[in-house]
Design an enzyme around this catalytic site. Structure first.
Site, PDB file in Angstrom:
ATOM      1  N   LYS A 186      -3.293 -21.198 -18.451  1.00  0.00           N
ATOM      2  CA  LYS A 186      -4.993 -21.085 -18.423  1.00  0.00           C
ATOM      3  C   LYS A 186      -5.541 -20.580 -19.735  1.00  0.00           C
ATOM      4  O   LYS A 186      -6.339 -21.122 -20.316  1.00  0.00           O
ATOM      5  CB  LYS A 186      -5.309 -20.818 -17.069  1.00  0.00           C
ATOM      6  CG  LYS A 186      -6.714 -20.616 -16.889  1.00  0.00           C
ATOM      7  CD  LYS A 186      -7.170 -19.884 -15.571  1.00  0.00           C
ATOM      8  CE  LYS A 186      -7.271 -18.381 -15.563  1.00  0.00           C
ATOM      9  NZ  LYS A 186      -8.467 -17.735 -16.225  1.00  0.00           N
ATOM     10  N   ASN A 187      -5.096 -19.598 -19.859  1.00  0.00           N
ATOM     11  CA  ASN A 187      -5.777 -18.670 -20.783  1.00  0.00           C
ATOM     12  C   ASN A 187      -5.434 -18.940 -22.119  1.00  0.00           C
ATOM     13  O   ASN A 187      -6.034 -18.471 -23.213  1.00  0.00           O
ATOM     14  CB  ASN A 187      -5.668 -17.118 -20.769  1.00  0.00           C
ATOM     15  CG  ASN A 187      -6.115 -16.378 -19.417  1.00  0.00           C
ATOM     16  OD1 ASN A 187      -6.794 -17.145 -18.704  1.00  0.00           O
ATOM     17  ND2 ASN A 187      -5.811 -15.265 -19.081  1.00  0.00           N
ATOM     18  N   CYS A 219     -14.718 -14.220 -12.532  1.00  0.00           N
ATOM     19  CA  CYS A 219     -14.517 -13.531 -11.387  1.00  0.00           C
ATOM     20  C   CYS A 219     -15.124 -12.082 -11.572  1.00  0.00           C
ATOM     21  O   CYS A 219     -15.347 -11.498 -12.571  1.00  0.00           O
ATOM     22  CB  CYS A 219     -12.981 -13.406 -11.289  1.00  0.00           C
ATOM     23  SG  CYS A 219     -12.185 -14.903 -10.774  1.00  0.00           S
ATOM     24  N   ARG A 269     -18.301  -6.560 -17.308  1.00  0.00           N
ATOM     25  CA  ARG A 269     -17.476  -7.154 -18.250  1.00  0.00           C
ATOM     26  C   ARG A 269     -18.623  -7.498 -19.309  1.00  0.00           C
ATOM     27  O   ARG A 269     -18.750  -8.621 -19.604  1.00  0.00           O
ATOM     28  CB  ARG A 269     -16.857  -8.457 -17.756  1.00  0.00           C
ATOM     29  CG  ARG A 269     -15.997  -8.259 -16.523  1.00  0.00           C
ATOM     30  CD  ARG A 269     -15.395  -9.663 -16.055  1.00  0.00           C
ATOM     31  NE  ARG A 269     -14.174 -10.119 -16.909  1.00  0.00           N
ATOM     32  CZ  ARG A 269     -13.418 -11.318 -16.636  1.00  0.00           C
ATOM     33  NH1 ARG A 269     -13.752 -11.776 -15.173  1.00  0.00           N
ATOM     34  NH2 ARG A 269     -12.691 -11.750 -17.404  1.00  0.00           N
ATOM     35  N   ASP A 306      -3.584  -9.131 -14.848  1.00  0.00           N
ATOM     36  CA  ASP A 306      -3.638 -10.687 -14.001  1.00  0.00           C
ATOM     37  C   ASP A 306      -2.517 -10.292 -13.041  1.00  0.00           C
ATOM     38  O   ASP A 306      -2.463 -11.190 -12.222  1.00  0.00           O
ATOM     39  CB  ASP A 306      -3.494 -11.778 -14.933  1.00  0.00           C
ATOM     40  CG  ASP A 306      -4.946 -12.019 -15.592  1.00  0.00           C
ATOM     41  OD1 ASP A 306      -5.833 -11.050 -15.441  1.00  0.00           O
ATOM     42  OD2 ASP A 306      -5.016 -12.802 -16.630  1.00  0.00           O
ATOM     43  N   ARG A 339      -8.919 -22.150  -9.784  1.00  0.00           N
ATOM     44  CA  ARG A 339      -9.320 -21.730 -11.234  1.00  0.00           C
ATOM     45  C   ARG A 339      -7.845 -21.538 -12.000  1.00  0.00           C
ATOM     46  O   ARG A 339      -7.712 -21.454 -13.458  1.00  0.00           O
ATOM     47  CB  ARG A 339     -10.053 -20.508 -11.369  1.00  0.00           C
ATOM     48  CG  ARG A 339     -11.345 -20.464 -10.498  1.00  0.00           C
ATOM     49  CD  ARG A 339     -12.107 -19.142 -10.593  1.00  0.00           C
ATOM     50  NE  ARG A 339     -12.636 -19.310 -11.987  1.00  0.00           N
ATOM     51  CZ  ARG A 339     -13.717 -18.525 -12.100  1.00  0.00           C
ATOM     52  NH1 ARG A 339     -14.458 -18.091 -11.064  1.00  0.00           N
ATOM     53  NH2 ARG A 339     -14.399 -18.615 -13.006  1.00  0.00           N
TER      54      ARG A 339
HETATM   55  C1  UD1 Z   1      -8.815 -12.309 -20.860  1.00  0.00           C
HETATM   56  C2  UD1 Z   1      -8.266 -13.252 -19.687  1.00  0.00           C
HETATM   57  C3  UD1 Z   1      -8.275 -12.459 -18.314  1.00  0.00           C
HETATM   58  C4  UD1 Z   1      -7.467 -11.299 -18.558  1.00  0.00           C
HETATM   59  C5  UD1 Z   1      -7.926 -10.122 -19.551  1.00  0.00           C
HETATM   60  C6  UD1 Z   1      -7.467  -8.857 -19.774  1.00  0.00           C
HETATM   61  C7  UD1 Z   1      -8.986 -15.302 -20.220  1.00  0.00           C
HETATM   62  C8  UD1 Z   1      -9.805 -16.633 -20.308  1.00  0.00           C
HETATM   63  N1  UD1 Z   1      -9.159 -14.295 -19.586  1.00  0.00           N
HETATM   64  O1  UD1 Z   1     -10.144 -11.878 -20.198  1.00  0.00           O
HETATM   65  O2  UD1 Z   1      -7.388 -13.366 -17.449  1.00  0.00           O
HETATM   66  O3  UD1 Z   1      -7.553 -10.466 -17.275  1.00  0.00           O
HETATM   67  O4  UD1 Z   1      -8.335 -10.900 -20.826  1.00  0.00           O
HETATM   68  O5  UD1 Z   1      -6.154  -9.199 -20.247  1.00  0.00           O
HETATM   69  O6  UD1 Z   1      -8.285 -15.164 -21.343  1.00  0.00           O
HETATM   70  N2  UD1 Z   1     -14.634  -5.191 -22.780  1.00  0.00           N
HETATM   71  C9  UD1 Z   1     -15.715  -4.561 -23.352  1.00  0.00           C
HETATM   72  N3  UD1 Z   1     -16.677  -5.055 -24.233  1.00  0.00           N
HETATM   73  C10 UD1 Z   1     -16.188  -6.437 -24.875  1.00  0.00           C
HETATM   74  C11 UD1 Z   1     -15.139  -7.112 -24.340  1.00  0.00           C
HETATM   75  C12 UD1 Z   1     -14.317  -6.432 -23.456  1.00  0.00           C
HETATM   76  O7  UD1 Z   1     -16.097  -3.260 -22.969  1.00  0.00           O
HETATM   77  O8  UD1 Z   1     -17.235  -6.793 -25.709  1.00  0.00           O
HETATM   78  C13 UD1 Z   1     -13.816  -4.833 -22.010  1.00  0.00           C
HETATM   79  C14 UD1 Z   1     -13.941  -5.447 -20.457  1.00  0.00           C
HETATM   80  O9  UD1 Z   1     -14.924  -4.989 -19.950  1.00  0.00           O
HETATM   81  C15 UD1 Z   1     -12.623  -5.031 -19.848  1.00  0.00           C
HETATM   82  C16 UD1 Z   1     -11.550  -5.209 -21.126  1.00  0.00           C
HETATM   83  O10 UD1 Z   1     -12.390  -4.881 -22.119  1.00  0.00           O
HETATM   84  O11 UD1 Z   1     -12.602  -3.885 -19.098  1.00  0.00           O
HETATM   85  C17 UD1 Z   1     -10.550  -6.177 -21.455  1.00  0.00           C
HETATM   86  O12 UD1 Z   1     -11.669  -7.196 -21.599  1.00  0.00           O
HETATM   87  P1  UD1 Z   1     -11.140  -8.600 -22.387  1.00  0.00           P
HETATM   88  O13 UD1 Z   1      -9.885  -8.217 -22.925  1.00  0.00           O
HETATM   89  O14 UD1 Z   1     -12.380  -9.156 -23.136  1.00  0.00           O
HETATM   90  O15 UD1 Z   1     -10.882  -9.680 -21.320  1.00  0.00           O
HETATM   91  P2  UD1 Z   1     -11.338 -11.231 -21.209  1.00  0.00           P
HETATM   92  O16 UD1 Z   1     -11.296 -11.834 -22.480  1.00  0.00           O
HETATM   93  O17 UD1 Z   1     -12.686 -11.245 -20.432  1.00  0.00           O
END
Ligand code: UD1
Length: 417
Positions: free
Chosen positions: A22-23, A116, A121, A306, A398
């Site tokens: 998915k990711n 979710c 986030r 995850d 999802r």
């Molecule tokens: C992606 C994955 C999700 C997985 C996550 C962490 C997809 C579609 N989703 O989500 O399944 O759980 O990686 O491996 O690929 N953060 C900030 N500021 C930012 C961005 C992130 O503070 O601008 C923080 C987030 O709040 C969170 C952490 O960084 O605590 C990880 O987020 P991130 O790696 O960005 O996850 P996603 O890309 O949302």
């Protein structure tokens, strides 16, 4: 909303194929907007998040067709560079269209994404990087408006955290930048590498290093290509949990063991026999599972956040105590209250959860609150005595292709209503 009715305590045995990731599929489909012409994406899982992505692509003016697990996107006639609020809110990864649209159209207008509920986030790391690349970013009343001034400037970006989404947005923006972009402390998940492989096949010039460095030399055009999505390591980890709690013997076809390098040792600590081939994984559960001592979620190649919820369900069945530390998301413990309803003994203190193992679970009515939390509840229900009804299981769609069908093919009794 659908519900699942599960009769527990059935052994799971047999062979299954691991679905496409998915990711990987979500950012690669978004990236197809930046690659003019036709992109053919194979091994694309049939998931509700993919359906939303296709809706967004069609809204933007792409022609999208789907045959089985192959999705073809023709981005020749893109007519829009905005995404409406109701589509953005349906999933978190809609934010990846930001970088794709900047590259494709020089402008993007999106709202803050949904997804979710795992605590706050933010997308500050994404926006800070875009600003550094010379893009004007305006945030106003929940919308984000991004415009290229003269051009996108390649630059050095040291991320404060290796965010998966931010790394993807930066890569998607930098592929069309003038000059070289170097990202340090970038996310290094296999899905990031898959996105880079797709973009390189489209004509991009991206190299990824072992130590979280990504180097992107901008190019003027990208053209669509044909690409096969990698297997889903989180779906694989979930089925490994299901097999282990049911005293099973299961073979995962298409699982890539190297993508599970932090997960496999946890199963070995539990006493499972793991047999690995290049793209095959066999998991044989022992008579009695032993508790893994510590599970700390970390960015890749650390233990994936995850996989934390289903592994927590597994820990309830192991002799001994397991300490979980959730380092990625502030409140990714929605499943704990429901596991406790099934009979689990879990204490939660901030980011730390302590699971007392060897508990007898019994079926009851419970609710899912997010995708991987729902997978944890299914895992627990598979080893609970009697009937468990899990409400609000649309979340599973999802991330898991035909979850009930796959589990039933291994011998489980899972009825979707
Ligand atoms: C992606 C994955 C999700 C997985 C996550 C962490 C997809 C579609 N989703 O989500 O399944 O759980 O990686 O491996 O690929 N953060 C900030 N500021 C930012 C961005 C992130 O503070 O601008 C923080 C987030 O709040 C969170 C952490 O960084 O605590 C990880 O987020 P991130 O790696 O960005 O996850 P996603 O890309 O949302």
């Amino acid at each position: 909303m659908s519900k699942l009715v599960i009769e527990g305590l059935r052994p799971l045995c047999g062979e299954i194929n691991v679905q496409g990731a998915k990711n990987s599929a979500l950012p690669i489909l978004a990236a197809s907007v930046a690659a003019r012409g036709e992109s053919v994406i194979h091994n694309c899982p049939r998931l509700s998040d993919i359906d939303v992505t296709i809706k967004i692509l069609r809204y933007l003016g792409c022609k999208v067709t789907r045959e089985g697990n192959t999705v073809t996107v023709d981005s020749t006639d893109i007519i829009r560079d905005d995404i409406p609020l109701e589509l953005m809110r349906e999933m978190r990864s809609s934010i990846i269209f930001l970088g794709a649209l900047i590259s494709a159209a020089g402008h993007a207008r999106v709202s803050f994404p949904g997804g979710c509920d795992l605590g706050p986030r933010p997308i500050d790391i994404h926006l800070k990087a875009l600003r550094k690349m010379g893009i004007t970013v305006n945030e106003h009343r929940g919308f984000i408006d991004c415009t290229i001034n003269k051009n996108i400037k390649g630059c050095k970006l040291a991320l404060e955290f290796p965010s998966v989404g931010a790394t993807e947005n930066i890569i998607l923006t930098a592929v069309k930048a003038q000059g070289r972009t170097i990202i340090t402390n970038a996310a290094a998940e296999p899905e990031i590498i898959d996105l880079c492989d797709f973009l390189n096949s489209c004509g991009a010039k991206i190299t990824t290093g072992d130590s979280g460095t990504v180097i992107i030399d901008g190019v003027s055009t990208l053209n669509g290509c044909s690409h096969c999505i990698i297997p889903d390591r989180i779906a694989a980890a979930t089925y490994m949990c299901a097999g282990a709690v049911c005293g099973g013997d299961i073979v995962l076809n298409g699982g890539i063991p190297s993508h599970l390098s932090a997960v496999i040792p946890v199963f070995e600590e539990c006493g499972c026999i793991i047999m690995q081939e290049q793209s095959k994984l066999r998991v044989i559960a022992p008579d009695r599972l032993k508790a893994p001592k510590f599970i700390r979620t970390m960015p890749y190649p650390g233990f994936p956040t995850d996989a934390q919820p289903p592994v927590m369900a597994l820990a309830t069945q192991c002799d001994g105590t397991t300490v979980f530390v959730e380092n990625i998301f502030e409140s990714r413990y929605n499943h704990i209250s429901e596991l406790i309803r099934l009979g689990a003994k879990i204490k939660l203190e901030g980011r730390v959860a302590v699971v007392e193992g060897n508990t007898s679970l019994y079926g009851t009515n419970i609710h899912a609150f997010d995708l991987r939390g729902a997978a944890a509840l299914v895992t627990a229900a598979l080893c609970a005595e009697g009937k468990t009804v899990i409400y609000d299981t649309d979340y599973l769609e999802r991330g898991y292709e035909d979850f009930d069908v796959v589990l039933n093919s291994l011998g489980a009794s899972v009825k979707k209503i």
